[in-house]
Design a protein around this motif. Structure first.
Motif: not given
Length: 265
Positions: A102-111
């Motif tokens: 989940a934490t990595m997904a938010r980093a991905v979503a923030a480009d």
């Protein structure tokens, strides 16, 4: 190696990009080579990593430096929920390794990532008690005993979210006395005898050696944290970051992780 300074103030991460992380674990742009070598790498490589990776990543960092003379690896270890927003806000780091998707997904979503994250390890929870186990703790049920002093991770931290799932699976209404911001803080309280028990990762129990005793609990078998890693988009040393990711997934990196008690994906 020397510890990296904390990056600037935490930014607001984007919405979770679960679809991106469903592909974690495939070869992808950050796939592993046989020995972790990827041509010339120079300068400093800055790695943000979950605190539960401290011992194993320090070992991997030393091996990486030996494979790339003149390169220095600097680590910033902490709770994934603390490091993730810094990464999403463009912290000057080359690599991010999280203790959950989940934490990595938010980093991905923030480009914030430069390549698709890949899974490189899995971890499970274990109860840690002082060597003499003064509270006579033998399972998750004991986390409902009000006479004990108990520590778990805060719910926003990956180890805390895993603890909540474990307690739910066991049907236990836990009564922790302290909620810590990373798993190392929980382990330290157990080592110092400040609590009767703490819920940490089994890799932390192994790393602590005789300073704590581990209590295996069957309910955590279904609660597994997956660890993704990715090079970062604003990396000061992009070649170094990509090389470090490959090295973590190389034979050398896998050997260190298994020795620390991690499962491989």
């Amino acid at each position: 190696m020397r510890p990296a300074g904390q990056a600037g103030p935490a930014g607001v991460a984007g919405m979770a990009a679960a679809a991106v992380l469903t592909a974690c674990g495939g070869p992808g742009p950050a796939g592993a080579s046989d020995d972790g070598r990827a041509g010339p790498v120079n300068g400093e490589v800055v790695v943000f990593a979950a605190s539960s990776l401290t011992g194993s990543f320090q070992r991997i960092g030393r091996a990486f430096e030996a494979a790339h003379p003149g390169v220095e690896v600097r680590f910033s270890f902490g709770g994934s929920s603390s490091l993730g927003p810094q990464v999403a806000a463009g912290a000057p780091a080359d690599v991010f390794a999280s203790a959950d998707r989940a934490t990595m997904a938010r980093a991905v979503a923030a480009d914030a990532t430069a390549a698709r994250p890949v899974l490189f390890a899995r971890n499970r929870l274990q109860v840690a008690v002082p060597p003499d186990n003064p509270g006579r703790v033998d399972g998750l049920d004991d986390f409902a005993r009000s006479e004990l002093t108990l520590a778990v991770c805060a719910p926003q931290v990956p180890c805390g979210a895993a603890a909540r799932r474990a307690f739910a699976a066991a049907g236990v209404r836990a009564r922790p006395d302290t909620l810590e911001q990373d798993v190392k803080a929980v382990l330290t309280k157990v080592e110092l005898g400040e609590v009767d028990a703490g819920l940490v990762y089994r890799t932390d129990v192994r790393a602590a050696g005789e300073r704590v005793r581990g209590v295996a609990v069957p309910e955590v078998r279904r609660v597994v944290n997956a660890y993704p890693i990715a090079p970062l988009a604003d990396a000061p040393n992009p070649a170094g970051g990509r090389a470090f990711v490959r090295f973590v997934r190389s034979a050398t990196g896998r050997e260190v992780l298994v020795d620390a008690g991690f499962d491989l994906p």
